[in-house]
Design a protein around this motif. Structure first.
Motif, mmCIF file in Angstrom:
data_model
loop_
_atom_site.group_PDB
_atom_site.id
_atom_site.type_symbol
_atom_site.label_atom_id
_atom_site.label_comp_id
_atom_site.label_asym_id
_atom_site.label_seq_id
_atom_site.Cartn_x
_atom_site.Cartn_y
_atom_site.Cartn_z
ATOM 1 N N GLU A 1 78.278 56.616 52.234
ATOM 2 C CA GLU A 1 78.456 56.496 50.784
ATOM 3 C C GLU A 1 77.177 55.998 50.123
ATOM 4 O O GLU A 1 76.789 56.460 49.046
ATOM 5 C CB GLU A 1 79.608 55.533 50.474
ATOM 6 N N ASN B 1 75.672 52.710 43.722
ATOM 7 C CA ASN B 1 77.091 52.575 43.425
ATOM 8 C C ASN B 1 77.774 53.921 43.584
ATOM 9 O O ASN B 1 77.526 54.859 42.850
ATOM 10 C CB ASN B 1 77.265 52.045 41.991
ATOM 11 N N SER B 2 78.643 54.020 44.593
ATOM 12 C CA SER B 2 79.247 55.314 44.878
ATOM 13 C C SER B 2 80.600 55.500 44.195
ATOM 14 O O SER B 2 81.147 56.590 44.200
ATOM 15 C CB SER B 2 79.411 55.486 46.386
ATOM 16 N N THR B 3 81.145 54.440 43.634
ATOM 17 C CA THR B 3 82.438 54.593 42.973
ATOM 18 C C THR B 3 82.261 55.441 41.714
ATOM 19 O O THR B 3 81.353 55.200 40.928
ATOM 20 C CB THR B 3 83.017 53.223 42.601
ATOM 21 N N ARG C 1 89.309 48.015 50.583
ATOM 22 C CA ARG C 1 88.347 49.071 50.243
ATOM 23 C C ARG C 1 89.056 50.267 49.591
ATOM 24 O O ARG C 1 88.592 50.810 48.578
ATOM 25 C CB ARG C 1 87.608 49.511 51.515
ATOM 26 N N PHE D 1 87.614 58.430 47.384
ATOM 27 C CA PHE D 1 87.862 59.292 46.222
ATOM 28 C C PHE D 1 87.955 60.751 46.664
ATOM 29 O O PHE D 1 88.868 61.487 46.264
ATOM 30 C CB PHE D 1 86.733 59.099 45.199
ATOM 31 N N LYS E 1 90.655 51.888 40.608
ATOM 32 C CA LYS E 1 89.616 52.332 39.683
ATOM 33 C C LYS E 1 90.004 53.654 39.015
ATOM 34 O O LYS E 1 89.676 53.914 37.854
ATOM 35 C CB LYS E 1 88.294 52.484 40.454
ATOM 36 N N LEU E 2 90.717 54.489 39.764
ATOM 37 C CA LEU E 2 91.142 55.789 39.237
ATOM 38 C C LEU E 2 92.349 55.667 38.310
ATOM 39 O O LEU E 2 92.832 56.658 37.772
ATOM 40 C CB LEU E 2 91.478 56.741 40.391
ATOM 41 N N ARG F 1 90.400 49.501 46.098
ATOM 42 C CA ARG F 1 89.364 49.471 45.064
ATOM 43 C C ARG F 1 89.240 50.836 44.374
ATOM 44 O O ARG F 1 89.215 50.919 43.139
ATOM 45 C CB ARG F 1 88.036 49.061 45.712
ATOM 46 N N THR F 2 89.183 51.901 45.153
ATOM 47 C CA THR F 2 89.047 53.238 44.552
ATOM 48 C C THR F 2 90.347 53.673 43.881
ATOM 49 O O THR F 2 90.331 54.228 42.779
ATOM 50 C CB THR F 2 88.608 54.259 45.621
ATOM 51 N N ASP G 1 81.836 58.680 47.006
ATOM 52 C CA ASP G 1 82.905 57.750 47.370
ATOM 53 C C ASP G 1 83.882 58.526 48.256
ATOM 54 O O ASP G 1 84.596 59.414 47.787
ATOM 55 C CB ASP G 1 83.597 57.256 46.089
#
Lengths: 508, 167
Positions: A318, A2-4, A34, A327, A41-42, A37-38, A324
């Motif tokens: 990744e 999991n790279s996130t 994609r 990111f 998440k941030l 998603r990041t 990520d």
């Protein structure tokens, strides 16, 4: 893997310092989702623009805000910089992420974004311009002492062109200076025919591109395409994140990408990755970027071009590095320093990406269209799906035929291949023909299993693209499934009770 | 037999009847006990020769999409009446269909025009490449179904030639 990034209090505090609170994604399909998603998440607001043809797309549903854009064609809408900037203004976006394709390598757009006071999640306009001009980029790389294919460029001194071409070692490839897409290129294996071939290439260049200027370079037989992921910040730090092998291509487009490359020894890997980082460093490169190389069978490699954006195949990097990349791009755009050095980047395992295209490999990879009537994505350990489609959506000819990417991770290459085969078999997409069955034939091919691929691999093995014959048992089962699903056939059967049917003529 | 499915270029005639439990498929001289059954969740199983296996099926009009044993297939149900009509006309060479989805760049002919075999009728664009559509035989254009700039799907009927006069 999991790279996130996990959102720690520390990370949240840093993100709170960034000069933007929302990111507009000027793209569509799987990459829009994609990036979203990041971004989300941030804790940032994710905004997408979309053409009406994409209104049912997953990214539009997942976005915090979606703004419709229009155009004479759907593609034209996503290329309309003025309209996208207007959408950024209305929505109060603080940054624009261009994804790949569309406006991602358009220096004018990058400049306009900065002029509007927004952060462009990409390199400087000057870096886009340098790497976007193939002849300038090549000269820049050569001046830095990095390897480019031996060549003779007519424009340098037209009078001595043929003489200089003779001194580039055989075989030679003659290319039109204004060319592209393989048109007007000629291979020369015997210097006796060099001048005649130059004249032929010149007349072809004139006919196709209205420009007869040429250049000659050393022709690499059955080359591999190996590229290196680099990452630079605005403070002069540059690292590489290892290579990706992208040799399996059709019509100059990649189908399968993997890392590490099966072709590289540890020593060669270090050299090619260091070369890429050196080129990025020389350019003072900021953002995620990819340096592409052509790699010969003797282990020689030459600079091909640099892509100044996130790459379609970034997920495999990744998966093996745990970074990520979206990111990292956002951090760099926000002005953060990378904060780690080359030695901190460690790769483990093996990752392969398979591009799921709406196309018919048996008919020359021509695009297919249709509604997505049923969609079941694969799941399981080491399986990642970056998809831009949803059940109920229509696949049209309006856009690139790539629907989704299946990314598999394994401890080693054979585990990754085994997981990929299972995941592709489990992927159900009905209503529009895809290349999934072809991908399974490809990954089970002995040459692919052995890692012995080159850019002409699929042309050399047309049997992979051909539709295999159905055995009688499979045919029977397919026809049974179909017959039982069609109303007129069911009705006809139900109209005659079993007992009467038994007396009828169907015994054999 | 008068029911049939097309799979790829091939056409398969078959019949379905009721069995003591489920159905029987009559195909290529053999009779096989077959059935579809729903399983808990959203799955379906196909039963042939008493053997069950998971299957995914979707239909749209006459098209039947089947995912079986790790691969997807598209079959087309052929209506008995349509098949009869086709057999009596032998019309394949009268219809000019799109080899792939795309858009029309230019139309070089119009209805009523006489064309010779191999003559360019229309230029289309697909995958950023131009493809010319040529006449499959000598004849007279009956109708042109698309204009410059219009888009179409694979197998769309682009033009018709007038029916050959029987000699």
């Amino acid at each position: 893997m999991n790279s996130t990034p996990a959102i720690t209090a520390d990370l949240a505090a840093r993100v709170a310092q960034w000069p933007f609170r929302s990111v507009l994604i000027a793209n569509r399909g799987e990459i829009a989702l994609r990036i979203l998603r990041t971004v989300q998440k941030l804790g940032l607001e994710g905004i997408v623009v979309y053409h009406q043809a994409d209104r049912a797309a997953p990214a539009v549903r997942a976005a915090d805000r979606a703004i419709e854009i229009t155009g004479s064609t759907p593609v034209a809408a996503y290329l309309d910089a003025a309209q996208i900037l207007a959408a950024a203004k209305t929505s109060g976006a603080g940054a624009i992420h261009p994804g790949y394709g569309f406006l991602s390598e358009n220096a004018g757009f990058a400049r306009a974004v900065a002029d509007a006071g927004l952060a462009f999640v990409g390199p400087t306009p000057q870096q886009i311009e340098l790497m976007g001009d193939k002849v300038r980029a090549r000269a820049f790389v050569e001046q830095g002492g990095f390897p480019v294919a031996p060549s003779a460029i007519e424009d340098d001194d037209p009078k001595t062109f043929v003489e200089r071409a003779r001194h580039v070692s055989l075989p030679l490839l003659i290319k039109p200076a204004a060319g592209g897409g393989g048109k007007g290129m000629r291979i020369v294996r015997d210097l006796a025919v060099l001048e005649a071939e130059i004249e032929r290439a010149r007349s072809e260049g004139q006919r196709y591109f209205g420009d007869g200027r040429l250049y000659v370079e050393r022709y690499i037989e059955n080359p591999r395409h190996i590229e290196v992921q680099v990452l630079g910040d605005a403070h002069g730090n540059v690292v590489h994140l290892f290579e990706r092998e992208c040799s399996v291509q059709r019509r100059f487009q990649k189908i399968v990408e993997e890392t590490p490359s099966p072709a590289l020894t540890a020593e060669l890997r270090a050299r090619i990755c260091e070369t890429a980082a050196g080129i990025a460093r020389a350019a003072g490169y900021r953002n995620a970027g990819t340096v592409e190389f052509i790699f010969g069978q003797e282990g020689e490699f030459y600079f091909l071009e640099m892509n100044t954006r996130l790459q379609v195949e970034h997920p495999v990097t990744e998966e093996i590095t745990g970074k990520d990349l979206v990111f990292e791009q956002l951090r760099v755009a926000a002005g953060e320093a990378l904060g780690y050095s080359q030695n901190d980047i460690v790769a483990s395992g093996h990752a392969i990406e398979f591009r799921v295209y709406a196309e018919d490999p048996a008919r020359g990879y021509t695009p297919t269209t249709g509604p997505v009537l049923m969609l079941r994505e694969a799941t399981g350990p080491g399986v990642r799906v970056d998809s831009g489609i949803a059940q109920g959506q229509d696949v049209t000819a309006a856009f690139d035929p790539m629907l989704a990417k299946l990314i598999v991770f394994g401890r080693d290459r054979s585990e990754a291949i085994a997981r990929a085969d299972k995941a592709l078999a489990e992927t159900v997409l009905l209503g529009c023909q895809t290349n999934i069955a072809f991908l399974r034939r490809l990954l089970n091919h002995p040459a692919f299993v052995a890692g012995q691929v080159h850019t002409g691999f699929l042309d050399a093995h047309p049997e992979i693209a051909a539709e295999p014959a159905l055995d009688q048992n499979k045919l029977q089962r397919l026809l049974a499934a179909a017959a039982l699903s069609v109303r007129p056939l069911r009705d006809a059967a139900d109209a005659v009770p079993a007992m009467h049917a038994a007396i009828g003529g169907w015994r054999n | 037999m008068h029911h049939a499915f097309k799979l790829g270029e091939a056409e398969y005639e078959l019949e379905l009847s009721r069995g003591s439990a489920g159905y029987r498929l009559h195909f290529d001289g053999a009779t096989v006990a077959v059935d579809l059954a729903a399983v808990p969740g959203d799955g379906t199983v196909l039963i042939t020769h008493g053997v069950s296996e998971p299957v995914f099926i979707a239909t749209r009009g006459d098209a039947v999409f089947v995912h079986l044993d790790g691969a997807a297939y598209q079959l087309a149900y052929e209506h008995p009446l349509d098949r009869l009509a086709q057999q009596s006309q032998g019309a394949a060479a009268d219809a000019v269909r799109a080899p792939m989805p795309g858009s029309v760049i230019s139309v070089l002919v119009q209805a009523g025009q006489t064309v010779t075999r191999g003559e360019t009728l229309l230029v289309m664009e697909s995958m950023k490449m131009e493809t010319t559509i040529t006449a499959p035989r000598d004849g007279v254009i009956e109708a042109v179904h698309f204009a410059t700039g219009q888009t179409f799907d694979r197998d769309a009927l682009l033009l018709n030639l007038q029916l050959e006069k029987s000699t």
